[in-house]
Write an enzyme that holds these catalytic residues in place. Sequence first.
Site, PDB file in Angstrom:
ATOM      1  N   GLU A 520      -1.912 -27.836 -38.435  1.00  0.00           N
ATOM      2  CA  GLU A 520      -3.437 -27.743 -37.905  1.00  0.00           C
ATOM      3  C   GLU A 520      -3.403 -27.523 -36.189  1.00  0.00           C
ATOM      4  O   GLU A 520      -3.695 -26.694 -35.475  1.00  0.00           O
ATOM      5  CB  GLU A 520      -4.483 -28.547 -38.172  1.00  0.00           C
ATOM      6  CG  GLU A 520      -4.658 -28.617 -39.641  1.00  0.00           C
ATOM      7  CD  GLU A 520      -4.862 -27.247 -40.353  1.00  0.00           C
ATOM      8  OE1 GLU A 520      -5.384 -26.232 -39.780  1.00  0.00           O
ATOM      9  OE2 GLU A 520      -4.792 -27.228 -41.608  1.00  0.00           O
ATOM     10  N   ASP A 584       3.394 -24.032 -40.343  1.00  0.00           N
ATOM     11  CA  ASP A 584       4.274 -24.719 -41.085  1.00  0.00           C
ATOM     12  C   ASP A 584       5.580 -25.032 -40.413  1.00  0.00           C
ATOM     13  O   ASP A 584       5.936 -26.190 -40.239  1.00  0.00           O
ATOM     14  CB  ASP A 584       4.541 -23.941 -42.282  1.00  0.00           C
ATOM     15  CG  ASP A 584       3.700 -23.945 -43.447  1.00  0.00           C
ATOM     16  OD1 ASP A 584       2.663 -24.868 -43.292  1.00  0.00           O
ATOM     17  OD2 ASP A 584       3.721 -23.125 -44.384  1.00  0.00           O
TER      18      ASP A 584
END
Length: 684
Positions: A520, A584
Amino acid sequence: MRVFRFLPVVLLLTCVLSFAQTSSSASSSPKPAYGSSLDTIDKSVDPCVDFYQYACGNWIKTAEIPADQSRWGGFSEVRERNRSIEHDILEKAAAGGAGRDAVDQKIGDLYGSCMDEKAIDAKGIAPLQPELDRITAVRDKGALIEEIAHVHLVGPNPLFNFYSNSDLHNADQVIAWVDQGGLSLPDRDYYIKDDNAKMKEMRQHLVEYVTQTFTLAGQTPQQAADSAETVLRVETSLAKASMDRTARRDPKNLDHKMSRDEAVALGSNFYLNRYFIAMGAPNFTQLNVPNPDFFKKVNGVLEAESLDSLKTYVSWHVLNAASPWLSEPFVEANFKFQQNLNGQKEIQARWKRCVALTDRELGEALGQRYVELTFGADAKKRMLKMVDALETSLANDVTELSWMSEETKKQAKVKLDAIRNKIGYPDVYRDYSSVVIKRDDLLGNVARANEFESKREIAKIDKPLDRKEWGMTPPTVNAYYNPSYNEIVFPAGILQPPFFDNKMDDGVNFGGIGLVIGHELTHGFDDQGRKFDPQGNLHDWWTEQDGKEFEKRASCVADEYSSFVAVDDLKLNGRLTLGENTADNGGARIALMALERMIADDKTGKEGQKIDGYTPEQRFFLGFGRVWCEKVRPEQSRVWVVTDPHSPGKYRVDGVVQNMPEFQKAWGCKAGQPMVAENACHVW
């Protein structure tokens, strides 16, 4: 008017939800995707050949997708566990008795009205008939737009979307947005691609579903068939006018602020001034129109289509939205359509559907009870500590970048320092006291709750942004970064195993929730998030050369993931999934950096010890891999490859580790092995 705005970037796109009746047989409990043991590992596989298969192989061999699901994995397991907790809360609240307060009355009576199948079946279509009659009574197209405003308030979003959102260039101010919309299938491509047999097939399934639903609503078979063709024709026109999903990922493509008069002039047949008044919107003077061409093109559609055809189209959206909450024949028709779309084998238990409904309509009331049972102060304290560690790692990562200038690094550090963290639940829960919930009026409850939320959203227009507001309910198994708020948000629902376990070692937790935090945070600096400044404004704070260097590295990621096969012969869209893949990869690196710093700072040496024969670094990657152990039905995979900005679990793992020298060091991988990319991509 429940529109999920384009800005928040979620960790996992929620599966297509099938609203269905209870079947006669309950699904057996599937094998968990995660435990403290090493049962998921397949040691017959070389981790340097296929790490995802190594980390998840034994689980994959034995796990089965439950009949009422379209996918199964770590996320699904937590969702089911949370749903059981919510179920217990709602059963108790619905039972009533002494001591039931206003919160329990709301959630208990909404849930109870949903569970009363006998009463719902007895009413048939009667609860919806007044809404259909309102549409039938419309006498001209201007009045139809006013009726569409009413429909937007209480339920679905035919024709277009209207909502409030931050001003892209003044994030502290909320303005009105009008946007494309009005489709029944998941994406515009389903209507306009003739070279994809599955998409053409879904168009036919849509026609069948619309025909069946209109027949149930009282039309003759021929009338219903004609209505279905009308719906498909109108929606195909809307699809042709819609911007594609990949283009919409770039906020610059959605930046079209204009005056109210300019927006109205885009399409006179939208009667936008009449619409805004009917919606009860403030008398605003400016708004954003993400896709002006949509309104220009659809204006001609509204001119060409007859009033009756447009009324049929609006009636369909009202019927479709209500079908899950009407009598059994409507629910079965709805389920059959969803089944064709996502491959789900069995209709969901009624109580699951009713729990999901309560979370959707009164989420912060139900969430309040959920948090009281599941999320303590110790968990929040440990989470905040991990967030701090990850932010420090990202700051160090930025400092050490060889391709970024000192000027841009300085601005990146300012943005990172400004990121707000929301953990667990809101400081103040939403007040639903004005929402009337009746034990014997399910459809009315849904309409009134929708209207409450719609009016709450509309009331924000031309007001300062409330940065304390949450975009997810506390039980949600997900997380997000919102660039307009410049914040990361972690609901209590995701702060559980396999993502976070207070009983597990730091290696596993950093590979789970630590990597989620890093994911995030990295979104603030991915191809979309990097275009927003620390205050959340769409503003280019990069030097021209640094921007080019970023794009070069981002293109490496896009090209790499575009080579991965998602299902059958369908490859991933590396541009659609670019932000998530970047997050990711970056999240994994900075989470591992945080773990290694913790090990280095540990004076006792315990943090660096092996557990079950694995080093902390190896356990980090195992924790990461297990989060994404999953099985997905091929039908669902086909939908996701078109609509989902996230890669499948296998590539969320293997796509990351093959780019990481740290992984290759931890597992002793050699050049030339599959988990060692020849030209590794590295952005953050």
